[in-house]
Motif scaffolding. Structure first.
Motif, short mmCIF file in Angstrom:
data_model
loop_
_atom_site.label_atom_id
_atom_site.label_comp_id
_atom_site.label_asym_id
_atom_site.label_seq_id
_atom_site.Cartn_x
_atom_site.Cartn_y
_atom_site.Cartn_z
N GLN A 129 0.84 -1.20 0.00
CA GLN A 129 0.00 0.00 0.00
C GLN A 129 0.87 1.25 0.00
O GLN A 129 0.62 2.18 -0.76
CB GLN A 129 -0.93 0.00 1.21
N GLU A 130 1.88 1.27 0.83
CA GLU A 130 2.78 2.43 0.89
C GLU A 130 3.52 2.61 -0.43
O GLU A 130 3.65 3.72 -0.94
CB GLU A 130 3.78 2.26 2.03
N GLY A 131 3.97 1.50 -1.00
CA GLY A 131 4.66 1.57 -2.29
C GLY A 131 3.76 2.09 -3.40
O GLY A 131 4.19 2.89 -4.23
N LEU A 132 2.52 1.64 -3.41
CA LEU A 132 1.56 2.12 -4.41
C LEU A 132 1.29 3.60 -4.24
O LEU A 132 1.26 4.36 -5.22
CB LEU A 132 0.26 1.33 -4.32
N ASN A 133 1.10 4.02 -3.01
CA ASN A 133 0.85 5.45 -2.76
C ASN A 133 2.04 6.30 -3.18
O ASN A 133 1.86 7.38 -3.76
CB ASN A 133 0.51 5.68 -1.29
N ASN A 134 3.24 5.83 -2.89
CA ASN A 134 4.44 6.57 -3.31
C ASN A 134 4.53 6.66 -4.82
O ASN A 134 4.88 7.71 -5.37
CB ASN A 134 5.71 5.91 -2.76
N ARG A 135 4.20 5.57 -5.51
CA ARG A 135 4.25 5.57 -6.98
C ARG A 135 3.21 6.53 -7.56
O ARG A 135 3.47 7.24 -8.52
CB ARG A 135 4.03 4.15 -7.51
N ILE A 136 2.02 6.56 -6.96
CA ILE A 136 0.97 7.48 -7.41
C ILE A 136 1.44 8.92 -7.23
O ILE A 136 1.31 9.75 -8.15
CB ILE A 136 -0.34 7.23 -6.65
N ASP A 137 1.99 9.23 -6.07
CA ASP A 137 2.49 10.58 -5.80
C ASP A 137 3.57 10.97 -6.81
O ASP A 137 3.57 12.08 -7.34
CB ASP A 137 3.04 10.70 -4.38
N GLN A 138 4.48 10.05 -7.08
CA GLN A 138 5.57 10.32 -8.02
C GLN A 138 5.01 10.54 -9.43
O GLN A 138 5.42 11.48 -10.13
CB GLN A 138 6.55 9.15 -8.05
N SER A 139 4.06 9.72 -9.84
CA SER A 139 3.46 9.87 -11.17
C SER A 139 2.72 11.19 -11.32
O SER A 139 2.82 11.86 -12.36
CB SER A 139 2.50 8.71 -11.45
N GLU A 140 1.99 11.58 -10.29
CA GLU A 140 1.27 12.85 -10.35
C GLU A 140 2.24 14.03 -10.43
O GLU A 140 1.99 14.98 -11.18
CB GLU A 140 0.35 12.99 -9.14
N GLU A 176 5.29 13.95 -11.73
CA GLU A 176 5.88 13.94 -13.07
C GLU A 176 4.91 14.51 -14.10
O GLU A 176 5.30 15.26 -14.99
CB GLU A 176 6.31 12.52 -13.44
N PHE A 177 3.63 14.15 -13.98
CA PHE A 177 2.63 14.68 -14.91
C PHE A 177 2.51 16.19 -14.76
O PHE A 177 2.50 16.93 -15.75
CB PHE A 177 1.27 14.03 -14.65
N LYS A 178 2.49 16.67 -13.52
CA LYS A 178 2.37 18.10 -13.25
C LYS A 178 3.56 18.86 -13.85
O LYS A 178 3.42 19.98 -14.33
CB LYS A 178 2.30 18.35 -11.74
#
Length: 77
Positions: free
Chosen positions: A47-58, A60-62
């Motif tokens: 769960q923590e890894g997924l949340n970190n990946r989501i934050d990183q992806s957002e 990068e998109f921004k």
């Protein structure tokens, strides 16, 4: 008594068992315990890894660091 000593004593007692029902109960208990430990050890990390990946992806998109689907299709055709 440390954990290694306790495990050795447990195994010694287990080896003395002659009752099939008792062995089956201990096997079930061990399997349940392993499943619970496996769930505990993997769930928070995943769960923590997924949340970190989501934050990183957002982020990068921004910051414009992404490729559109058209760009990706063009690259692989």
């Amino acid at each position: 008594m440390n954990i290694e000593t306790r495990k050795i004593k447990f195994v010694q007692e287990f080896l003395k068992l002659q009752n099939e029902k008792s062995i089956s109960k201990l096997e079930k208990l061990l399997n349940r315990e392993k499943e619970e430990l496996n769930e505990i050890s993997h769930s928070p990390f995943e769960q923590e890894g997924l949340n970190n990946r989501i934050d990183q992806s957002e982020l990068e998109f921004k910051n414009g660091r992404f490729k559109s689907s058209d760009e990706l299709l063009e690259k692989y055709q």
